[in-house]
Design an enzyme around this catalytic site. Sequence first.
Site, mmCIF file in Angstrom:
data_model
loop_
_atom_site.group_PDB
_atom_site.id
_atom_site.type_symbol
_atom_site.label_atom_id
_atom_site.label_comp_id
_atom_site.label_asym_id
_atom_site.label_seq_id
_atom_site.Cartn_x
_atom_site.Cartn_y
_atom_site.Cartn_z
ATOM 1 N N ASP A 238 -50.570 27.820 7.780
ATOM 2 C CA ASP A 238 -49.592 27.896 8.863
ATOM 3 C C ASP A 238 -49.725 26.715 9.827
ATOM 4 O OD1 ASP A 238 -47.674 29.547 10.600
ATOM 5 O OD2 ASP A 238 -49.370 29.251 11.958
ATOM 6 N N GLU A 306 -47.038 25.043 5.616
ATOM 7 C CA GLU A 306 -45.868 25.108 6.473
ATOM 8 C C GLU A 306 -45.939 23.959 7.480
ATOM 9 O OE1 GLU A 306 -43.981 27.804 10.028
ATOM 10 O OE2 GLU A 306 -46.008 26.992 10.028
#
Length: 591
Positions: A238, A306
């Site tokens: 993330d 991401e």
Amino acid sequence: MMIGLGKVIALAVNVGLVVGLAAAGPSKKEHKALDAKNNWWKNEVFYQIYPRSFQDSDGDGIGDLPGITSKLEYFAETGITAVWMSPIFESPMVDFGYDISNYTNIQPEYGTLEDFDALIAKANELGIKVILDFVPNHSSNKHPWFAKSIAREAGYEDFYMWENGTLLENGTRVPPNNWRSVFSGSAWEWNEERGQYYLRQFTYAQPDLNYRNPAVVQAMDDTLLYWLNKGVAGFRIDAVIYVYEDEQLRDEPLSGTTSDPNSFDYLEHIYTKNQKESYTLLQHWRQLLDNYSSSNEGPLRIMMTEGYAPLADLMDYYEDAQGVLGPEFPFNFDFITELNADSSAADFIFYIERWLIYMPHGHVANWVMGNHDNSRVASRFGAQSVDAMNMLMMTLPGIGVTYYGEELGMLDYRDISWEQTVDQPACEAGIDNYKWISRDPERTPMQWSDEANAGFSSAAQTWLPVHPNYKELNLRNQQQAERSHYKIYQSLLKLREKEALKSGAFIPGVLNRRVFAFKREIQGQNTLLTIINVKNQTELLDISDFIDLPNRLHVLVAGVDSAHTAGERLNPKEIILAPHEGLVIQLSKRK
């Protein structure tokens, strides 16, 4: 010295005898097993589960791990063989799991470590691989590490990004620079106990970890190994673009795009995003996962990242200029950030080809259609486009990424009230602005059936309200219908077993401003053709020039409302496409 050809062959044979059978290449069976171990991910469709909204097993209105386990059969029936779960770790839930207070325990609302073990065991039994969301940039401010760092406990003094700030002549203390938080306002938060500011690029409850401290890197390495030993097949990393910042803490320049000084967009983020050290960290973790995979049974453990970043930066995640490998793939968000209901056929082909052209040779493309931070496909492109967008994702080369409910055509629920809103940035924005910011509308519970709460929970009230359209739009109805978004999605997954979609060449074409097409072909085999109308008018098409006649055309997949049916033979000179319609067609050479 000259040696005759016969002597060369003899020498080669003798050398082969000397080195023995170990020098021989792998058998066909061994090669197949090696391919299954190392390349399993290259043609996957990864299905994102938002655990809080997927299935509630205990009636508290919140999805949980036993609920997910109870639905694993659904994935097997659908044809999904890899899932990744948004964070399930212990958390105060300020940002619903992206603020982690214990990286090696399960959030109690979601279950226990025993529940996680049961989920992995059932997934393994069904042939489903599980990817975990890993959040390295920041922890929760409730993590023991942060408490120890505040207290300047030995070994934790520099676990986070601490700075004194600046003391003005009038005695006022201000942050060390002008950096803005992604969620608005200063990226620096004052801590009275320590007497310093800490960096928090997201909410106040998410202090940034200091990756220039080797102890932090080691702690995160240990976290990855812990979950690898638990049986996961890899990680989605993330917010990786935020992990490092400028060591000199220089002010960022104004962007010129907004006059709001609190807005994240007020500055050009040249010192707080996409710093070069991020690549080195990801390369380190790639090596950790590769080493683990080579030393343990099971599939290659993979990493996906991401990061909303410029294209050139994203391509360096695959591998850097020296060829050092990073994650298996960085998420491609172009269908979310660059394309929408107003995009032309040429826009679609441009962004598809752009990724394929810039991607380093030998790597695998991916196509993310939706996620927990953005409006759903049916809401972005229109409900009429659901089947066409799934056809697009499923027939492009490489990997597809599906957000839960997209196989049904679930819609954002935009009428969530201020009182029902729970997304932290939306709550901070206030009653007048929350609707523009809230991510709650795309996170509503999965719509399983027309039972109470869409079959998601037996609770009197769920953590977010269920979309009121669940009585009509739900999985059970679509499973029972003759044609449905779900059945089309299922047929597309099965279609991906065809070699043309695994390794076939990609040949695109813009047929007009509203319609694009592409072929996937392998020489000597049948070609697959995808045609998509992105606008709200019916099209009469002559595709004979694009498909290299003579060919027979048969429909393989058609949408819910299509006038075409699977198996139907088409005339290449007169193909009618309804508004927002897509077709997947097989081209067969006439004998």
